[in-house]
Design a protein around this motif. Structure first.
Motif, mmCIF file in Angstrom:
data_model
loop_
_atom_site.group_PDB
_atom_site.id
_atom_site.type_symbol
_atom_site.label_atom_id
_atom_site.label_comp_id
_atom_site.label_asym_id
_atom_site.label_seq_id
_atom_site.Cartn_x
_atom_site.Cartn_y
_atom_site.Cartn_z
ATOM 1 N N ASP A 297 2.683 4.693 -0.883
ATOM 2 C CA ASP A 297 2.332 5.893 -1.646
ATOM 3 C C ASP A 297 3.447 6.914 -1.482
ATOM 4 O O ASP A 297 4.484 6.630 -0.877
ATOM 5 C CB ASP A 297 0.968 6.452 -1.227
ATOM 6 N N ARG B 255 0.825 -1.215 0.000
ATOM 7 C CA ARG B 255 0.000 0.000 0.000
ATOM 8 C C ARG B 255 0.863 1.270 0.000
ATOM 9 O O ARG B 255 0.442 2.334 0.452
ATOM 10 C CB ARG B 255 -0.925 -0.009 1.213
ATOM 11 N N ILE C 177 7.373 4.342 -5.699
ATOM 12 C CA ILE C 177 6.642 5.561 -5.328
ATOM 13 C C ILE C 177 6.965 5.994 -3.902
ATOM 14 O O ILE C 177 6.875 7.175 -3.570
ATOM 15 C CB ILE C 177 5.119 5.347 -5.498
#
Length: 336
Positions: free
Chosen positions: A35, A33, A51
């Protein structure tokens, strides 16, 4: 927002090398997950999501990803240990209580109680006579701390916990919701007409530093003297620890385990789920009791034990082989 420079400063004792450009992050996340605001922990190069602005990993994995990854890499020897320590510092609700004022106006605090610096007391908490609460303790909503209790620095009492009179809670202890510390134990004696009279329990519970007690556990006070939970013990949800039990340092007590009165568990023992120990029995240090193990006689030496009654693992598995052999023999007889 936390900078990787701050991360290096806070965890220089576990970070062995760094690579890449300085970055900032807002929180930790799993690599699945990730980000643009997250710090992630990976144990294989395939887990990298570029990312993420910052990564915690091993030196071996860092060597694999440095060519493709342009963010910040901190190398550690043990990724899971780093995850535990870093999340505790930066991303742990247990250490923060932003919802209410420091002392909620609905809390009832006896005038004789002593509260340390930076204490937070939630809604409807009751703190009794002569209670001593150390610095930076959090007591969350609807918990009850009875008279004469001592709670050490940096401990956390979650919602709907009861700590009974005269009990002692160490430093950096976490008591999860619904747990009862120091209620009366299960002590009754029969009468000549086959009824039962209650034996009052006048001891207490002493919990050492760095102990974790899960949700909906019951730890009974001693009949006389103390029930002892020593430093570093971690107790899972739904466990019962009876009066005058002693649990040694750094033990793991897993869900739905029951320890009967006055049994003694040695240091670093691991009692797997739904294990049971009979009253007054002793479990040696460094014992691993596998799932649903039942101790009805002392365990004299460490190692892996299983079954009911608990036996050394080799002997325990031999019983399974014998059972299988007998069943096969019966099946052949039935065929005839």
């Amino acid at each position: 927002m936390t900078s990787t420079r701050q991360l290096q400063e806070d965890f220089r004792h576990i970070i062995v090398a760094t690579h890449g450009n300085e970055a900032v992050f807002d929180y930790t996340r799993s690599f699945e997950r990730a980000d643009a605001s997250s710090l992630i922990f990976i144990q294989a190069s395939e887990q990298l999501d570029p990312i993420a602005p910052a990564v915690i990993t091993t030196e071996a994995v860092a060597a694999d990803i440095m060519g493709e990854y342009k963010g910040f890499i901190a190398c550690v020897k043990d990724v899971r240990l780093a995850q535990a320590l870093i999340k505790q510092a930066y991303d742990d609700y247990e250490n923060r209580d932003p919802e209410w004022p420091d002392i909620h106006p609905s809390a009832v605090i006896h005038e004789s109680a002593t509260l340390g610096a930076n204490v937070r007391i939630g809604p409807n908490v009751v703190i009794g006579k002569d209670v001593v609460i150390g610095d930076s303790v959090i007591v969350r909503s609807n918990s009850v701390i009875e008279f004469g209790v001592t709670i050490g620095n940096n401990s956390i009492v979650n919602p709907n916990v009861m700590v009974g009179h005269g009990c002692v809670i160490g430093q950096r202890v976490i008591l999860q919701s619904g747990t009862v510390i120091g209620n009366e134990g299960y002590g009754f004696t029969p009468t000549p007409d086959k009824r039962y009279e209650r034996i009052p329990h006048t001891g207490n519970v002493i919990i050492g530093d760095d102990v974790f007690i899960g949700s909906n556990c019951a730890i009974d006070r001693g009949t006389y003297g103390s029930t002892l939970i020593k430093r570093g013990v971690k107790v899972d949800n739904l466990c019962h620890i009876a009066h005058n039990v002693e649990i040694g340092e750094d033990c793991l007590i897993i869900g739905q385990t029951g320890l009967a009165g006055s049994c003694k568990i040695g240091d670093r023992a691991i009692l797997s789920g739904q294990s049971g120990v009979l009253d007054h029995k002793k479990v040696a240090a460094d014992t691993i009791l596998v799932h649903r193990g039942g101790v009805i006689e002392d365990i004299p030496s460490g190692g892996m034990w299983g079954g009911i009654p608990a036996k050394p693992m080799r002997e325990h598995t031999r019983r399974f082989k014998l059972d299988d052999y007998v069943l096969k023999r019966f099946a052949k007889l039935e065929e005839k």
